[in-house]
Design a protein around this motif. Sequence first.
Motif, PDB file in Angstrom:
ATOM      1  N   VAL A   4       0.850  -1.184   0.000  1.00  0.00           N
ATOM      2  CA  VAL A   4       0.000   0.000   0.000  1.00  0.00           C
ATOM      3  C   VAL A   4       0.884   1.232   0.000  1.00  0.00           C
ATOM      4  O   VAL A   4       1.983   1.221   0.577  1.00  0.00           O
ATOM      5  CB  VAL A   4      -0.940   0.015   1.218  1.00  0.00           C
ATOM      6  N   ALA A   5       0.414   2.278  -0.664  1.00  0.00           N
ATOM      7  CA  ALA A   5       1.204   3.504  -0.782  1.00  0.00           C
ATOM      8  C   ALA A   5       1.316   4.192   0.574  1.00  0.00           C
ATOM      9  O   ALA A   5       0.408   4.134   1.413  1.00  0.00           O
ATOM     10  CB  ALA A   5       0.566   4.439  -1.799  1.00  0.00           C
ATOM     11  N   LEU A   6       2.460   4.855   0.783  1.00  0.00           N
ATOM     12  CA  LEU A   6       2.698   5.616   2.007  1.00  0.00           C
ATOM     13  C   LEU A   6       2.722   7.100   1.681  1.00  0.00           C
ATOM     14  O   LEU A   6       3.009   7.516   0.552  1.00  0.00           O
ATOM     15  CB  LEU A   6       4.032   5.196   2.644  1.00  0.00           C
ATOM     16  N   ASP A   7       2.458   7.866   2.685  1.00  0.00           N
ATOM     17  CA  ASP A   7       2.456   9.320   2.523  1.00  0.00           C
ATOM     18  C   ASP A   7       3.863   9.812   2.237  1.00  0.00           C
ATOM     19  O   ASP A   7       4.851   9.246   2.706  1.00  0.00           O
ATOM     20  CB  ASP A   7       1.907   9.966   3.805  1.00  0.00           C
ATOM     21  N   ASP A   8       3.963  10.878   1.467  1.00  0.00           N
ATOM     22  CA  ASP A   8       5.267  11.432   1.096  1.00  0.00           C
ATOM     23  C   ASP A   8       6.083  11.859   2.317  1.00  0.00           C
ATOM     24  O   ASP A   8       7.318  11.924   2.258  1.00  0.00           O
ATOM     25  CB  ASP A   8       5.082  12.636   0.165  1.00  0.00           C
ATOM     26  N   SER A   9       5.415  12.114   3.435  1.00  0.00           N
ATOM     27  CA  SER A   9       6.122  12.567   4.630  1.00  0.00           C
ATOM     28  C   SER A   9       7.016  11.478   5.218  1.00  0.00           C
ATOM     29  O   SER A   9       7.892  11.777   6.047  1.00  0.00           O
ATOM     30  CB  SER A   9       5.110  13.033   5.690  1.00  0.00           C
ATOM     31  N   THR A  10       6.790  10.227   4.814  1.00  0.00           N
ATOM     32  CA  THR A  10       7.599   9.122   5.351  1.00  0.00           C
ATOM     33  C   THR A  10       8.866   8.883   4.535  1.00  0.00           C
ATOM     34  O   THR A  10       9.742   8.119   4.958  1.00  0.00           O
ATOM     35  CB  THR A  10       6.788   7.813   5.357  1.00  0.00           C
ATOM     36  N   ILE A  11       8.958   9.523   3.364  1.00  0.00           N
ATOM     37  CA  ILE A  11      10.058   9.217   2.452  1.00  0.00           C
ATOM     38  C   ILE A  11      11.425   9.525   3.070  1.00  0.00           C
ATOM     39  O   ILE A  11      12.380   8.760   2.920  1.00  0.00           O
ATOM     40  CB  ILE A  11       9.868   9.981   1.127  1.00  0.00           C
ATOM     41  N   SER A  12      11.536  10.621   3.792  1.00  0.00           N
ATOM     42  CA  SER A  12      12.831  10.994   4.373  1.00  0.00           C
ATOM     43  C   SER A  12      13.287   9.948   5.403  1.00  0.00           C
ATOM     44  O   SER A  12      14.474   9.581   5.462  1.00  0.00           O
ATOM     45  CB  SER A  12      12.743  12.373   5.026  1.00  0.00           C
ATOM     46  N   GLN A  13      12.332   9.456   6.199  1.00  0.00           N
ATOM     47  CA  GLN A  13      12.678   8.439   7.191  1.00  0.00           C
ATOM     48  C   GLN A  13      13.033   7.101   6.516  1.00  0.00           C
ATOM     49  O   GLN A  13      13.932   6.387   6.969  1.00  0.00           O
ATOM     50  CB  GLN A  13      11.507   8.237   8.159  1.00  0.00           C
ATOM     51  N   ILE A  14      12.322   6.789   5.442  1.00  0.00           N
ATOM     52  CA  ILE A  14      12.628   5.559   4.705  1.00  0.00           C
ATOM     53  C   ILE A  14      14.023   5.643   4.099  1.00  0.00           C
ATOM     54  O   ILE A  14      14.817   4.691   4.175  1.00  0.00           O
ATOM     55  CB  ILE A  14      11.577   5.310   3.603  1.00  0.00           C
ATOM     56  N   SER A  15      14.326   6.787   3.516  1.00  0.00           N
ATOM     57  CA  SER A  15      15.655   6.987   2.933  1.00  0.00           C
ATOM     58  C   SER A  15      16.742   6.872   3.996  1.00  0.00           C
ATOM     59  O   SER A  15      17.797   6.261   3.767  1.00  0.00           O
ATOM     60  CB  SER A  15      15.718   8.368   2.270  1.00  0.00           C
ATOM     61  N   LYS A  16      16.464   7.416   5.165  1.00  0.00           N
ATOM     62  CA  LYS A  16      17.417   7.317   6.275  1.00  0.00           C
ATOM     63  C   LYS A  16      17.582   5.859   6.710  1.00  0.00           C
ATOM     64  O   LYS A  16      18.702   5.386   6.961  1.00  0.00           O
ATOM     65  CB  LYS A  16      16.923   8.168   7.443  1.00  0.00           C
TER      66      LYS A  16
END
Length: 250
Positions: free
Chosen positions: A216-228
């Motif tokens: 399922v798609a995640l909100d764009d606000s989580t992208i920075s934490q995922i990248s980290k």
Amino acid sequence: MKGVKPLILASIVAMSATVQASDLNKVIDKSSEINQSAAQSQTKIDKIADSMQGRLQQFKTLNKEIDGLTVYNAQLSKQLSNQISEMEAINQSMDQVSIIERQITPLMLRMITGLEQFVALDVPFLTDEREKRLASLKDMMNRADINSSEKFRRVLEAYQVEVDYGRTIEAYTALLDVDGQEREVDFLRIGRLELIYLTRDGKKAGSWDTTSKQFVALDDSTISQISKGLRIARKQLAPDMLTLPVHAAD
């Protein structure tokens, strides 16, 4: 006539002396022979005595060797008895091994089937790698050149790998269907708790929903934490606190 008698007497005396001297010589000669014979006899006696002494020493030596051999034979008898007992124990163990071997093959087949079912129901990470491992185990079970102990070791090893997945963090790259299009994405696996993806352009992210059994798609606000989190998993950053969404099973 008076002058003749002394002459006769002298002759008799001379003859008597001659006879006595001859007898004395015979006695001396006989005594010498007796002495020589006694000496020869003594030599023989000495030789016999030496021979008897030597044989007595040999007898004593042989007795010691016999005593030693008796002790040695007794020890060998004990060792032989122990070896026979060990052989009997080994034969019994071999019989038990044969029984265990007949039982362990079905057990391994059940373990592989159980592992296959577990992987099918688990979070779908490293799918190709895990399926290849299962296929390798199945192929191994049909091979006669691998003994049962080695087969069992490899099955346990596969189980250990699956156990380790539950307590590690990992980042890897694979293909995934995103919005109907196959794309290369970076996956972040946190144990079996969460499997998150991030597209290579860093614009779309999603996570595996254990309830719906799909990403399922995640909100764009989580992208920075995922990248980290991806950088931490790749050891490009030191471990740190992450704030990530979790889709827990009901």
